[in-house]
Design an enzyme around this catalytic site. Structure first.
Site, PDB file in Angstrom:
ATOM      1  N   GLU A  98       0.906  -1.346  -0.026  1.00 31.42           N
ATOM      2  CA  GLU A  98       0.158  -0.162   0.262  1.00 31.42           C
ATOM      3  C   GLU A  98       0.864   1.148   0.378  1.00 31.42           C
ATOM      4  O   GLU A  98       2.075   0.840   0.380  1.00 31.42           O
ATOM      5  CB  GLU A  98      -0.601  -0.273   0.999  1.00 31.42           C
ATOM      6  CG  GLU A  98      -1.831   0.868   1.125  1.00 31.42           C
ATOM      7  CD  GLU A  98      -2.831   1.638   0.770  1.00 31.42           C
ATOM      8  OE1 GLU A  98      -2.281   1.376  -1.077  1.00 31.42           O
ATOM      9  OE2 GLU A  98      -4.017   0.776   0.802  1.00 31.42           O
ATOM     10  N   ASP A  99       0.824   2.272  -0.759  1.00 32.68           N
ATOM     11  CA  ASP A  99       1.038   3.419  -0.439  1.00 32.68           C
ATOM     12  C   ASP A  99       1.110   4.055   0.670  1.00 32.68           C
ATOM     13  O   ASP A  99       2.622   4.798   1.053  1.00 32.68           O
ATOM     14  CB  ASP A  99       0.888   4.485  -1.662  1.00 32.68           C
ATOM     15  CG  ASP A  99      -0.499   4.920  -1.808  1.00 32.68           C
ATOM     16  OD1 ASP A  99      -1.604   4.349  -1.539  1.00 32.68           O
ATOM     17  OD2 ASP A  99      -1.363   5.988  -2.784  1.00 32.68           O
ATOM     18  N   ASP A 102      -4.815   6.356   5.456  1.00 33.34           N
ATOM     19  CA  ASP A 102      -5.049   7.887   5.937  1.00 33.34           C
ATOM     20  C   ASP A 102      -6.136   7.254   7.406  1.00 33.34           C
ATOM     21  O   ASP A 102      -5.838   7.144   8.212  1.00 33.34           O
ATOM     22  CB  ASP A 102      -5.857   8.316   4.660  1.00 33.34           C
ATOM     23  CG  ASP A 102      -5.696   9.353   5.101  1.00 33.34           C
ATOM     24  OD1 ASP A 102      -6.474   9.745   5.687  1.00 33.34           O
ATOM     25  OD2 ASP A 102      -6.154  10.264   4.060  1.00 33.34           O
ATOM     26  N   PHE A 151      -1.504  16.545   3.417  1.00 29.64           N
ATOM     27  CA  PHE A 151      -2.373  15.720   2.264  1.00 29.64           C
ATOM     28  C   PHE A 151      -0.784  15.225   1.707  1.00 29.64           C
ATOM     29  O   PHE A 151      -0.550  16.390   1.056  1.00 29.64           O
ATOM     30  CB  PHE A 151      -3.904  16.218   1.566  1.00 29.64           C
ATOM     31  CG  PHE A 151      -4.039  15.608  -0.005  1.00 29.64           C
ATOM     32  CD1 PHE A 151      -4.610  15.096   0.357  1.00 29.64           C
ATOM     33  CD2 PHE A 151      -3.478  15.713  -1.021  1.00 29.64           C
ATOM     34  CE1 PHE A 151      -5.572  14.430  -0.554  1.00 29.64           C
ATOM     35  CE2 PHE A 151      -3.989  14.751  -1.971  1.00 29.64           C
ATOM     36  CZ  PHE A 151      -4.849  14.562  -1.885  1.00 29.64           C
TER      37      PHE A 151
HETATM   38  C1  PRP Z   1      -6.229   5.998  -2.149  1.00 31.39           C
HETATM   39  C2  PRP Z   1      -4.027   5.359  -1.516  1.00 31.39           C
HETATM   40  C3  PRP Z   1      -4.976   4.365  -0.234  1.00 31.39           C
HETATM   41  C4  PRP Z   1      -5.690   4.697   0.227  1.00 31.39           C
HETATM   42  C5  PRP Z   1      -5.751   5.373   2.193  1.00 31.39           C
HETATM   43  O1  PRP Z   1      -6.518   5.301  -2.826  1.00 31.39           O
HETATM   44  O2  PRP Z   1      -3.429   5.189  -2.288  1.00 31.39           O
HETATM   45  O3  PRP Z   1      -5.364   2.939  -0.944  1.00 31.39           O
HETATM   46  O4  PRP Z   1      -6.891   5.668  -0.107  1.00 31.39           O
HETATM   47  O5  PRP Z   1      -6.130   5.418   1.669  1.00 31.39           O
HETATM   48  P1  PRP Z   1      -7.316   5.468   3.189  1.00 31.39           P
HETATM   49  O6  PRP Z   1      -6.323   4.908   4.496  1.00 31.39           O
HETATM   50  O7  PRP Z   1      -8.649   6.230   4.468  1.00 31.39           O
HETATM   51  O8  PRP Z   1      -8.179   4.129   3.526  1.00 31.39           O
HETATM   52  P2  PRP Z   1      -7.646   5.605  -3.405  1.00 31.39           P
HETATM   53  O9  PRP Z   1      -8.708   5.429  -3.137  1.00 31.39           O
HETATM   54  O10 PRP Z   1      -7.553   7.916  -3.681  1.00 31.39           O
HETATM   55  O11 PRP Z   1      -6.760   5.349  -4.829  1.00 31.39           O
HETATM   56  P3  PRP Z   1      -5.383   5.345  -5.498  1.00 31.39           P
HETATM   57  O12 PRP Z   1      -4.596   4.504  -4.863  1.00 31.39           O
HETATM   58  O13 PRP Z   1      -6.245   5.147  -7.047  1.00 31.39           O
HETATM   59  O14 PRP Z   1      -5.396   7.105  -6.295  1.00 31.39           O
END
Ligand code: PRP
Length: 175
Positions: A98-99, A102, A151
């Protein structure tokens, strides 16, 4: 409201150094003949590419796409599977890549979702985490950087699909 790049939070050099350390941590704690790396699209793409090049060539890679942001700056709280895995994970050692964590909603949902498919083990490596800033209690085996509740974009992370290709992690400011 529109945004532009503010400042570099984590440099390219620091990311690459930490990714090398994370690969060592993963290798030291997961002894698996056939590790299955599950990358969460799209944000994990560069982290996945750099990390897996430091893991044994026998590890397999699959993708899952879960969306909860819908292009905005904060989670909608609703998780949807947009692309499921191509293969069975039953009996497999799984490493979720995971990146960023949040709100923690995505990972909490995914862990539960994947567990129903009876993997042998599940561990998570996230490059970034805001858990400490948000007091979130969530199991997370490997973390690259704990960051403040700002952010961030770059190294795979986007704002409205922009900025993913930056080699560093940066903050945004309102203009
Ligand atoms: C983002 C990020 C994580 C997730 C974290 O994905 O890449 O997967 O949100 O947020 P959380 O802990 O609040 O759930 P996003 O849905 O933006 O998709 P993306 O990776 O394609 O940008």
């Amino acid at each position: 409201m529109s945004y532009e790049l503010d400042r570099i939070l984590i440099s390219e050099e620091d990311i690459q150094k930490r990714v090398r350390e994370l690969a060592k941590e993963v290798l030291a704690s997961i002894q698996s003949e056939r590790l299955l790396v599950v990358a969460i699209l799209k944000g994990s793409l560069y982290f996945l590419a750099d990390l897996t090049r430091l893991l044994p060539p026998t590890c397999e890679i699959d993708f899952i796409q879960v969306s909860s942001y819908h292009g905005g700056k904060s989670s909608s709280g609703v998780v949807q599977i947009r692309k499921d895995l191509d293969q069975s994970i039953e009996g497999r050692d799984v490493l979720i890549v995971e990146d960023i964590v949040d709100s923690g909603i995505t990972l909490q949902y995914l862990r539960k979702f994947l567990k129903t498919r009876k993997p042998k083990s599940v561990a998570v490596v996230s490059l970034l985490s805001k858990r400490q800033a948000k007091n979130i209690v969530l199991p997370l085996e490997f973390v690259g950087f704990e960051i403040p509740d700002e952010f961030v974009v770059g190294y795979g992370l986007d704002y409205g699909e922009l900025y993913r290709g930056l080699p560093y992690i940066a903050t945004l400011r309102e203009v």
